[in-house]
Scaffold this motif. Structure first.
Motif, short mmCIF file in Angstrom:
data_model
loop_
_atom_site.label_atom_id
_atom_site.label_comp_id
_atom_site.label_asym_id
_atom_site.label_seq_id
_atom_site.Cartn_x
_atom_site.Cartn_y
_atom_site.Cartn_z
N THR A 1 0.88 -1.10 -0.04
CA THR A 1 -0.15 -0.07 0.08
C THR A 1 0.70 1.09 0.05
N HIS A 2 2.18 1.12 0.65
CA HIS A 2 2.80 2.46 0.76
C HIS A 2 3.45 2.28 -0.64
N LEU A 3 3.78 1.59 -1.45
CA LEU A 3 4.53 1.66 -2.65
C LEU A 3 3.42 2.28 -3.46
N VAL A 4 2.25 1.88 -3.65
CA VAL A 4 1.32 2.29 -4.52
C VAL A 4 0.98 3.63 -4.29
N LEU A 5 0.71 3.95 -2.90
CA LEU A 5 0.32 5.41 -2.45
C LEU A 5 1.39 6.48 -2.74
N ASN A 6 2.64 6.28 -2.61
CA ASN A 6 3.71 6.98 -2.76
C ASN A 6 3.99 7.25 -4.25
N CYS A 7 3.66 6.13 -4.98
CA CYS A 7 3.68 6.27 -6.67
C CYS A 7 2.75 7.21 -7.14
N ILE A 8 1.38 7.15 -6.62
CA ILE A 8 0.45 8.27 -6.90
C ILE A 8 0.51 9.49 -6.53
N ILE A 9 1.25 9.61 -5.31
CA ILE A 9 1.61 11.31 -4.86
C ILE A 9 2.65 11.56 -5.71
N ALA A 10 3.93 10.83 -6.19
CA ALA A 10 4.82 11.10 -6.97
C ALA A 10 4.47 11.76 -8.39
N PRO B 1 5.63 26.11 11.07
CA PRO B 1 4.99 25.00 11.61
C PRO B 1 4.59 24.05 10.64
N LEU B 2 4.92 24.25 9.18
CA LEU B 2 4.48 23.55 8.25
C LEU B 2 5.38 22.44 7.97
N GLY B 3 6.64 22.57 8.71
CA GLY B 3 7.64 21.49 8.86
C GLY B 3 6.89 20.10 9.59
N SER B 4 6.50 20.72 10.77
CA SER B 4 5.98 19.66 11.49
C SER B 4 4.66 18.93 10.89
N CYS B 5 3.82 19.63 10.10
CA CYS B 5 2.85 19.13 9.29
C CYS B 5 3.63 18.05 8.54
N PHE B 6 4.71 18.31 7.66
CA PHE B 6 5.10 17.35 6.80
C PHE B 6 5.76 16.12 7.57
N LEU B 7 6.01 16.52 9.08
CA LEU B 7 6.62 15.12 9.55
C LEU B 7 5.33 14.32 9.94
N VAL B 8 4.16 14.75 10.40
CA VAL B 8 3.03 14.02 10.56
C VAL B 8 2.73 13.28 9.10
N TYR C 1 2.49 9.21 8.38
CA TYR C 1 1.26 8.44 7.98
C TYR C 1 1.51 7.81 6.81
N PHE C 2 2.34 8.18 6.05
CA PHE C 2 2.68 7.48 4.58
C PHE C 2 3.99 6.41 4.65
N LYS C 3 4.53 6.46 6.01
CA LYS C 3 5.97 5.79 6.29
C LYS C 3 5.72 4.30 5.87
N GLU C 4 6.82 3.81 5.41
CA GLU C 4 6.83 2.69 5.09
C GLU C 4 7.11 1.72 6.21
N PRO C 5 6.17 0.69 6.47
CA PRO C 5 6.25 0.19 7.71
C PRO C 5 7.40 -1.05 7.73
N THR C 6 7.96 -1.22 8.85
CA THR C 6 8.99 -2.23 9.05
C THR C 6 8.56 -3.62 8.95
N LEU C 7 9.04 -4.40 8.14
CA LEU C 7 8.67 -5.77 7.81
C LEU C 7 9.43 -6.80 8.59
N ASP C 8 8.92 -7.54 9.31
CA ASP C 8 9.62 -8.93 9.83
C ASP C 8 9.29 -9.83 9.13
N LEU C 9 10.58 -10.44 8.33
CA LEU C 9 10.35 -11.55 7.28
C LEU C 9 11.23 -12.87 7.91
#
Length: 389
Positions: A6-15, A370-377, A381-389
């Motif tokens: 989902t992260h891959l797809v969403l960031n592809c659309i954003i880009a 304060p916009l920098g802190s908005c970008f942090l949030v 939200y769109f952060k790639e999750p850590t996978l336990d493989l």
């Protein structure tokens, strides 16, 4: 795995701003059924919407997908103190509403926090945005902190401010995820996203705050991301020792850069030079001294040259240590400080580095901090999750 996809797809659309399902499949290298299912879920959550049709190439007309930037919103806070600036942005980082307050310096720690909370509640109410559409609160905080734990260890300009579990307090009041980071890092993040999109991945952002307790901060963008150290306190440029025999600093060291080039200390040294000058009391900041220098006053020019020299030495040490080619001078007086330090900085680095070094004035305005802190949030939200493989 689903979250990662989902992260891959969403960031592809954003880009890409607008993109077809087939192009998402090509760019992400995911199977078409996987992409279709993810797009279906994102559309049902109103995060992605059908924004039109691509150019016709035969067969069925391909649908374009775009990010619905106003589906969710982020809250950003720039806790400088006494000014506290706040903003609400959409998922693209576009400001929806911004406000600010200036807290009385006589207020207690609890009163300061309550003033901020009440102002934030008023802003949320005025925005008309339901709480369920907010994805988090980001805070750019001065002083020393444990960013990951959300603990503000110390703010020197607020004597009773020690070991404040700021994240817990904000989360309990507003019921949203809370993220904290050093304030200069948040200024640098906003500068990067808004004005440095085509710059090299490695640069130093020097943020010089004016006022009664001026600060000199540094944020390092290395290999495509900001480096904060273990607790988010990396690059305390203002507390780099410039004079080992200098005056004691509240941080515990001597001869720190902030003592040599911070606005209140510069003003104090300049007034001492003036002696009994009846106009000395009218000098309140670096701009006043600069105006006198432009008028031909030797004492003002001498003081400002010292400031430029100290800053040049401090920043040159950073440039040589990391081999940088870009330095951004941020803060409301960025252009003034650029003029003071530019030649001193170039003089204090190796000659073969001087020609490659690009020193630029930051374009971020105070109301945008304060916009920098908005970008942090948004990033979380769109952060790639850590996978336990």
């Amino acid at each position: 795995m689903k979250k990662a996809n989902t992260h891959l797809v969403l960031n592809c659309i954003i880009a890409e701003e607008s993109i077809t399902i087939e192009d998402v499949v090509k760019k992400t290298k995911l199977s078409r059924p996987t992409v279709v299912n993810i797009i279906k879920e994102l559309t049902e959550k109103n995060i992605v919407f059908k924004s039109g049709f691509a150019e016709y190439t035969g067969g069925r007309l391909p649908t374009l997908l775009s990010l619905n930037a106003n589906s969710y919103f982020a809250i950003g806070i720039d806790f400088e103190y006494p000014p506290i600036r706040m903003a609400i942005s959409n998922l693209k980082g576009e400001v929806v509403l911004s406000q600010g307050i200036t807290v009385d310096r006589s207020f207690s720690r609890n009163r300061i926090i309550e003033e901020m909370f009440e102002a934030l509640e008023r802003m949320i109410g005025e925005s008309g945005i339901p709480m369920e559409q907010f994805i988090g609160i980001g805070i750019g905080l001065l002083g020393y902190l444990k960013a990951n734990q959300g603990i503000s260890l110390e703010i020197l300009r607020i004597p009773e401010w020690k070991d404040v579990d700021f994240k817990k307090l904000v989360k309990e009041r507003f019921g949203l995820p809370v993220y904290m980071q050093n304030d200069i890092h948040m200024m640098a993040l906003a500068e990067k996203r808004l004005f440095l999109t085509d710059r090299a991945d490695d640069f130093a952002y020097v943020g010089i705050r004016p006022g009664i307790r001026a600060g000199i901060g540094l944020a390092m963008h290395i290999n495509g991301s900001f480096y904060g150290g273990v607790h988010g306190n990396a690059h305390l440029l203002g507390h780099m020792t410039i004079d080992i025999n200098g005056e004691p600093c509240p941080c515990g060291s001597k001869g720190c850069l902030e003592l040599m080039a911070g606005e209140p200390h510069v003003v104090a040294r300049y007034k001492a030079l003036l002696g009994d000058d009846p106009d000395a009391e009218s000098i309140r900041g670096i701009r006043d001294i600069h105006a006198r220098s432009l008028g031909g006053e030797a004492a003002a020019s001498r003081i400002l040259d010292e400031v430029g020299s100290y800053l040049g030495i401090g920043i040159a040490n950073v440039v040589k240590l990391f081999g940088l080619t870009t330095v951004v001078i941020g803060g409301p007086d960025g252009e003034l400080y650029y003029g003071l330090l530019r030649d001193h900085l170039k003089k204090n680095i190796f000659k073969n580095m001087s020609g490659e070094l690009d020193i630029i004035v930051g374009r971020l305005e105070e109301e945008m901090y304060p916009l920098g802190s908005c970008f942090l949030v948004i990033d979380q939200y769109f952060k790639e999750p850590t996978l336990d493989l």
